[in-house]
Design a protein around this motif. Structure first.
Motif, mmCIF file in Angstrom:
data_model
loop_
_atom_site.group_PDB
_atom_site.id
_atom_site.type_symbol
_atom_site.label_atom_id
_atom_site.label_comp_id
_atom_site.label_asym_id
_atom_site.label_seq_id
_atom_site.Cartn_x
_atom_site.Cartn_y
_atom_site.Cartn_z
ATOM 1 N N GLY A 139 0.784 -1.230 0.000
ATOM 2 C CA GLY A 139 0.000 0.000 0.000
ATOM 3 C C GLY A 139 0.816 1.281 0.000
ATOM 4 N N LEU A 140 0.094 2.398 0.018
ATOM 5 C CA LEU A 140 0.688 3.725 -0.172
ATOM 6 C C LEU A 140 1.705 4.095 0.903
ATOM 7 C CD1 LEU A 140 0.596 6.436 -1.786
ATOM 8 C CD2 LEU A 140 -1.163 7.172 -0.176
ATOM 9 N N SER A 172 -6.561 0.980 -4.925
ATOM 10 C CA SER A 172 -5.189 0.837 -5.423
ATOM 11 C C SER A 172 -4.870 1.812 -6.562
ATOM 12 C CB SER A 172 -4.943 -0.607 -5.889
ATOM 13 O OG SER A 172 -5.891 -0.971 -6.874
ATOM 14 N N GLU A 173 -5.836 2.038 -7.457
ATOM 15 C CA GLU A 173 -5.599 2.963 -8.567
ATOM 16 C C GLU A 173 -5.390 4.381 -8.054
ATOM 17 O OE1 GLU A 173 -7.925 4.716 -12.513
ATOM 18 O OE2 GLU A 173 -8.675 2.888 -11.551
ATOM 19 N N GLN A 174 -6.167 4.784 -7.046
ATOM 20 C CA GLN A 174 -6.021 6.121 -6.462
ATOM 21 C C GLN A 174 -4.698 6.247 -5.721
ATOM 22 O OE1 GLN A 174 -9.686 5.953 -4.195
ATOM 23 N NE2 GLN A 174 -10.656 7.479 -5.518
ATOM 24 N N GLU A 175 -4.297 5.172 -5.022
ATOM 25 C CA GLU A 175 -3.003 5.189 -4.323
ATOM 26 C C GLU A 175 -1.864 5.376 -5.313
ATOM 27 O OE1 GLU A 175 -3.702 2.696 -0.196
ATOM 28 O OE2 GLU A 175 -2.536 1.766 -1.797
ATOM 29 N N LEU A 176 -1.983 4.739 -6.480
ATOM 30 C CA LEU A 176 -0.942 4.883 -7.505
ATOM 31 C C LEU A 176 -0.845 6.333 -7.968
ATOM 32 C CD1 LEU A 176 1.181 3.706 -9.408
ATOM 33 C CD2 LEU A 176 -0.659 3.132 -11.005
ATOM 34 N N VAL A 240 -4.626 15.023 -9.588
ATOM 35 C CA VAL A 240 -5.534 15.496 -8.536
ATOM 36 C C VAL A 240 -6.972 15.506 -9.061
ATOM 37 C CG1 VAL A 240 -6.196 17.468 -7.088
ATOM 38 C CG2 VAL A 240 -3.786 16.858 -7.326
ATOM 39 N N ALA A 241 -7.142 15.921 -10.317
ATOM 40 C CA ALA A 241 -8.477 15.931 -10.925
ATOM 41 C C ALA A 241 -9.035 14.513 -11.025
ATOM 42 C CB ALA A 241 -8.420 16.575 -12.304
ATOM 43 N N LEU A 242 -8.190 13.558 -11.395
ATOM 44 C CA LEU A 242 -8.628 12.167 -11.474
ATOM 45 C C LEU A 242 -9.016 11.629 -10.097
ATOM 46 C CD1 LEU A 242 -6.000 10.757 -13.995
ATOM 47 C CD2 LEU A 242 -8.443 10.982 -14.395
ATOM 48 N N LEU A 243 -8.383 12.176 -9.052
ATOM 49 C CA LEU A 243 -8.706 11.792 -7.675
ATOM 50 C C LEU A 243 -9.899 12.582 -7.125
ATOM 51 C CD1 LEU A 243 -5.056 11.603 -6.279
ATOM 52 C CD2 LEU A 243 -6.644 9.686 -6.415
ATOM 53 N N THR A 262 -6.313 18.190 -0.983
ATOM 54 C CA THR A 262 -7.423 17.650 -0.186
ATOM 55 C C THR A 262 -8.220 16.677 -1.046
ATOM 56 O OG1 THR A 262 -7.582 19.744 1.013
ATOM 57 C CG2 THR A 262 -9.435 18.227 1.218
ATOM 58 N N LEU A 263 -8.384 15.461 -0.530
ATOM 59 C CA LEU A 263 -9.162 14.446 -1.248
ATOM 60 C C LEU A 263 -10.380 14.095 -0.401
ATOM 61 C CD1 LEU A 263 -6.245 12.107 -2.365
ATOM 62 C CD2 LEU A 263 -7.199 14.047 -3.588
#
Length: 263
Positions: A139-140, A172-176, A240-243, A262-263
């Motif tokens: 993980g991250l 996992s995709e967001q952590e990447l 960041v936009a994708l998150l 900020t997410l």
């Protein structure tokens, strides 16, 4: 009798005047609502067009980033892997020729083994940069710690980190994506910012993930569009936009760099 007709005519005139006034008011209200609605629709369309343009910029930024990444990988393969394989090939041909003394044979053989080990290490490094195994497996938090420690060990920069990250908070995709942002920020600090120290802070507050990164580098002028929309910043902005998060950057020439996400 005439007086009665006059009163009736007066009443009819008043009624007709009232009806006309009501019709005028009705038309005026319809026109008001029509033009108000038209303005609202225009504003909504303008907003949508801005969002579409922003999405186009993000997609274009992602494409540019991917192309740059491909170029970098191709360069690594050409400069590192190909060069080492050429050395192995040359030495293998020397062995094939058979015109070597026993001492030369040992030297050539040792060279092949040594360069093969280095080639394998280079291949592992390239694969690691593409998708760090520790990120996928642990993980991250562990991946960022390993990344920061590798830079600390290289003495290129000193990175302090405080990672209060709840495991599995992001998929996992967001952590990447967040890990790539960290990579981009550290690389920018070393290559462009000439920073000696930086810090990474991740924590959860009010069910929002807060990420802060600072360095003591040369910084840059935010009014300069070249810096503001450089490849590194575009890459970060697109991720960041994708998150589905937002970010703020605080920097000035010769005054370090800070980004809060900020997410």
């Amino acid at each position: 009798m005439e007086e009665l007709f006059a009163k009736e005519n007066q009443v009819i005139a008043i009624v007709l005047t009232g009806v006309v006034l009501l019709l005028i008011m009705g038309v005026a209200l319809l026109l008001f609502f029509f033009f108000s609605r038209k303005k609202i629709v225009e504003k909504q369309l303008e907003k949508k067009n801005l969002e579409i343009d922003h999405q186009k910029e993000i997609i274009q930024s992602i494409i540019i980033t991917q192309e740059e990444e491909r170029k970098r990988i191709a360069q690594d393969l050409h400069d590192d892997i190909s060069a080492k394989l050429n050395v192995i090939n040359l030495n293998a041909n020397l062995l094939k020729g058979g015109d070597l003394s026993s001492e030369e044979y040992v030297i050539v053989n040792d060279t092949i083994l040594e360069v093969t080990d280095k080639t394998l290490e280079s291949a592992r490094n390239i694969a690691h940069n593409l998708l760090p195994p520790i990120l996928e497996e642990f993980g991250l938090k562990d991946a960022v710690e390993e990344l920061a420690d590798s830079f600390n060990n290289s003495k290129k920069i000193t990175i302090d980190y405080n990672l209060a990250y709840p495991k599995g908070y992001l998929i996992s995709e967001q952590e990447l994506h967040l890990f790539r942002i960290v990579q981009e920020l550290i690389n920018n600090s070393v290559r462009h910012g000439k920073a000696k120290n930086s810090s990474i802070d991740i924590c959860l507050k009010n069910n929002k993930l807060l990420f802060n990164y600072t360095d003591n580098g040369v910084g840059f002028n935010m009014k300069n569009k070249k810096h503001k929309k450089g490849l590194g910043i575009k890459n970060i902005e697109s991720r960041v936009a994708l998150l589905q998060g937002n970010y703020t950057i605080t920097t000035a020439k010769n005054n370090g760099f800070k980004i809060s996400i900020t997410l």
